[in-house]
Design a protein around this motif. Structure first.
Motif, PDB file in Angstrom:
ATOM      1  N   LEU A  85      -8.496   4.764  -8.344  1.00 28.21           N
ATOM      2  CA  LEU A  85      -8.224   4.145  -9.262  1.00 28.21           C
ATOM      3  C   LEU A  85      -8.817   2.690  -9.517  1.00 28.21           C
ATOM      4  N   ALA A  89     -11.602   0.365 -10.693  1.00 28.51           N
ATOM      5  CA  ALA A  89     -11.656  -1.435 -11.267  1.00 28.51           C
ATOM      6  C   ALA A  89     -12.279  -2.145 -10.603  1.00 28.51           C
ATOM      7  N   TRP A 222     -14.453  -2.297 -19.127  1.00 32.11           N
ATOM      8  CA  TRP A 222     -14.849  -1.431 -18.651  1.00 32.11           C
ATOM      9  C   TRP A 222     -16.413  -1.318 -19.370  1.00 32.11           C
ATOM     10  N   LEU A 251      -7.961   1.922 -18.133  1.00 38.37           N
ATOM     11  CA  LEU A 251      -9.079   3.313 -18.533  1.00 38.37           C
ATOM     12  C   LEU A 251      -8.791   4.371 -19.577  1.00 38.37           C
ATOM     13  N   HIS A 252      -7.488   4.468 -20.306  1.00 36.04           N
ATOM     14  CA  HIS A 252      -7.773   4.870 -21.135  1.00 36.04           C
ATOM     15  C   HIS A 252      -8.146   4.469 -22.467  1.00 36.04           C
ATOM     16  N   ALA A 255     -12.565   3.111 -20.731  1.00 36.43           N
ATOM     17  CA  ALA A 255     -12.806   4.519 -19.199  1.00 36.43           C
ATOM     18  C   ALA A 255     -13.025   5.917 -19.800  1.00 36.43           C
ATOM     19  N   ALA A 257     -10.194   7.434 -20.236  1.00 32.50           N
ATOM     20  CA  ALA A 257      -9.287   8.636 -20.007  1.00 32.50           C
ATOM     21  C   ALA A 257      -8.069   8.442 -21.341  1.00 32.50           C
ATOM     22  N   SER A 262      -4.202   2.115 -17.369  1.00 31.04           N
ATOM     23  CA  SER A 262      -4.505   0.916 -17.338  1.00 31.04           C
ATOM     24  C   SER A 262      -4.277   0.912 -15.946  1.00 31.04           C
ATOM     25  N   ALA A 304      -7.388  10.696 -15.508  1.00 27.61           N
ATOM     26  CA  ALA A 304      -8.577   9.503 -15.408  1.00 27.61           C
ATOM     27  C   ALA A 304      -9.122   9.736 -13.996  1.00 27.61           C
ATOM     28  N   LEU A 308     -13.426   9.435 -14.363  1.00 33.73           N
ATOM     29  CA  LEU A 308     -14.239   8.824 -13.496  1.00 33.73           C
ATOM     30  C   LEU A 308     -14.877   9.542 -12.671  1.00 33.73           C
ATOM     31  N   TYR A 316     -21.161   5.769 -17.248  1.00 31.62           N
ATOM     32  CA  TYR A 316     -20.781   5.408 -18.207  1.00 31.62           C
ATOM     33  C   TYR A 316     -21.976   4.223 -18.382  1.00 31.62           C
TER      34      TYR A 316
END
Ligand SMILES: Cc1ncc(COP(=O)(O)O)c(C=O)c1O
Length: 507
Positions: A85, A89, A222, A251-252, A255, A257, A262, A304, A308, A316
């Motif tokens: 992850l 990122a 993101w 990420l929540h 992204a 998730a 995060s 997450a 991804l 994305y």
């Protein structure tokens, strides 16, 4: 008299409840919530509307829910997913092999607030010689910086934002840097209005002063890179900008998730080192914590990771395109209604509007939109900025845009017809005169009752037919008008007391 053999209360049932019944209870409780899916809730949730994604994330969460991030050597699966992850990122935000920030490292945290607290902690603890450390933030920075400053006893120097651009003047940010400053922060973009700060200038000023610069890209980190690839004019804000020492991205959020993830990135490991907490001076295991929590569930991290992997770069990009189209459509809807104006031309995934002179009462409008099944977020007036309505736009909104315009026009007409909320004279006087210290629990309880904020729990609303949630009024305009009339310190005190009224044991 308590029956000693049947001592259950609230969530603790006396005899154990069958799994299907418990699940039915959860679903019944959830039925009273705002809709997390369907593109009608413009805050709190991030919905890509990708079929099967929830199920995938839930399955991955289940696989790792009982794994503990406390010790990466015991659970290498979690370490591997966390490192994956961080690499993702880092790559999205301009770092990694072949870039000008090849040594980027990071940690997975529970959310944006934790990432920001840790960015401040790392900056503070890099300077143990500073007895009174300070950080510089724009007034538009997320409240989590104030929380970090409060928790970590770091002074907060707040630089105003222009009422026109909603951004800080880089020269004013530079001028706010003092010998005690350990961190300068800015947003890409700000949550409230969705505008990207002048990161390059601010980071350059921080670098000149030898101070760290954190870019809070929790909200937009993101999406901005994908919007740029779609041809949008996104200014430089990531590790490609010299002087940027750390970046946070949730990420929540975009992204997509599930909640609880995060990433906090640092340009190199030396910058990250003071983020860690280590303790060997007790008889138990040596505690080495990169983040605030010690025991950490692997569930959110695995969810997450699955999200991804499944959506991928191409996914994305497509979601960003759908979101961009929704933003364009919603902004056009706002422009098309007399009495409203955009706070800023959208440059990310926020649409934020206010009322023009003679326009509708915004808080009444929010209630009218709620009555039509659109859940928007009212923002109170602050430091010369007017009250506004915030829309966090996600990909799930795209198919709804055509319905929003007519409903918005209709809601504005209804709000105009209803007229502005008039605070009863005694409440208005109270809001103007009351100091936070003068608020007693009794006064707040009386106020809450007067505003329809339930002091009494709703009978039969809890599991087993017991009492749980206190009622909220269907219309919040009166509450929002009262809060809007109060200075920030009083808003804080009032809301702390109100939330305290809501949070009580469901016996
Ligand atoms: C720009 C920004 N920073 C930080 C946060 C805090 O994130 P969290 O709610 O995950 O703690 C948010 C949340 O909306 C945000 O928009």
């Amino acid at each position: 008299m308590i029956d000693e053999d049947r001592i259950g209360a609230g969530a603790l049932s006396a005899d154990g409840v069958a799994a299907d019944v418990v699940l039915a209870e959860v679903r019944q409780l959830r039925a009273g919530d705002r809709p997390t899916h369907g593109g009608r809730l413009f805050a709190y949730v991030y919905d890509p509307a990708v079929p099967g994604l929830d199920e995938l994330a839930a399955a991955a969460h289940r696989e790792s829910a009982h794994v503990n991030g406390l010790d990466p050597t015991a659970f290498p699966s979690l370490l591997a997913m966390e490192n994956a992850l961080v690499a993702a990122a880092g790559r999205v935000l301009g770092g990694g092999p072949g870039t000008t920030a090849p040594d980027v490292v990071g940690s997975v945290t529970s959310g944006g607030t934790e990432s920001l607290i840790l960015a401040v902690k790392a900056a503070r603890d890099a300077h143990p010689e500073q007895v009174a450390p300070r950080i510089v933030v724009p007034a538009s920075a997320h409240a989590a910086f104030a929380k970090a400053a409060h928790y970590l006893r770091v002074a907060l120097d707040v630089v105003p934002v222009s009422p026109d651009t909603l951004r800080p003047d880089p020269a004013a940010m530079a001028a706010a840097i003092r010998p005690e400053t350990v961190l300068v922060a800015c947003s890409a973009p700000s949550y409230a209005h969705g505008v990207v700060d002048p990161v390059a200038e601010i980071a350059a000023a921080a670098a000149r002063a030898g101070v760290r610069c954190h870019v809070d890209a929790c909200f937009g980190g993101w999406t901005l890179p994908y919007l740029r690839r779609l041809g949008e004019p996104v200014p430089p804000f990531d590790f490609a900008v010299p002087g940027v020492t750390s970046i946070s991205v949730d990420l929540h959020k975009y992204a997509y998730a599930p909640k609880g993830v995060s990433v906090l990135l640092h340009r190199d490991a030396t910058l990250r080192a003071p983020q860690y907490f280590a303790y060997a001076d007790w008889p138990g295991y040596t505690m080495i914590n990169p983040v605030i929590a010690s025991t950490r569930s692997g569930g959110p991290i695995a969810a997450a990771y699955a999200t991804l992997r499944h959506l991928g770069d191409v996914g994305y990009l497509a979601l960003a395109e759908r979101t961009r189209d929704a933003v364009v459509g919603l902004a056009a809807a706002v422009r098309g209604v007399d009495g409203l104006r955009l706070m800023a031309e959208p440059e990310s995934t926020v649409v934020c509007f206010t009322a023009t002179e003679g326009g509708p009462d915004l808080f009444v409008l929010v209630d009218e939109l709620t009555a039509r099944g659109w859940y928007t977020q009212p923002q109170l007036s602050y430091a010369g900025l007017p009250a506004s309505v915030h829309l966090t736009v996600t990909a799930a909104v795209a198919p709804r845009v055509a319905e929003f315009g007519p409903d918005l026009a209709d809601a504005v007409a209804a709000a105009r017809a209803a007229g502005p909320v008039r605070l009863p004279a005694d409440l208005a006087a109270l809001a103007g005169a009351l100091t936070p210290d003068a608020l007693t629990p009794e006064l707040v309880a009386g106020l809450a009752a007067g505003l329809g904020l339930g002091a009494e729990p709703v009978e039969g609303s809890g599991p087993d037919g017991g009492s749980t949630a206190a009622p909220l009024p269907e219309r919040m305009a009166l509450v929002n008008t009262l809060l809007d009339a109060a200075p920030p310190a009083l808003r804080e005190r009032l809301l702390v007391e109100f939330v305290g009224l809501l949070q009580r044991p469901a016996w």
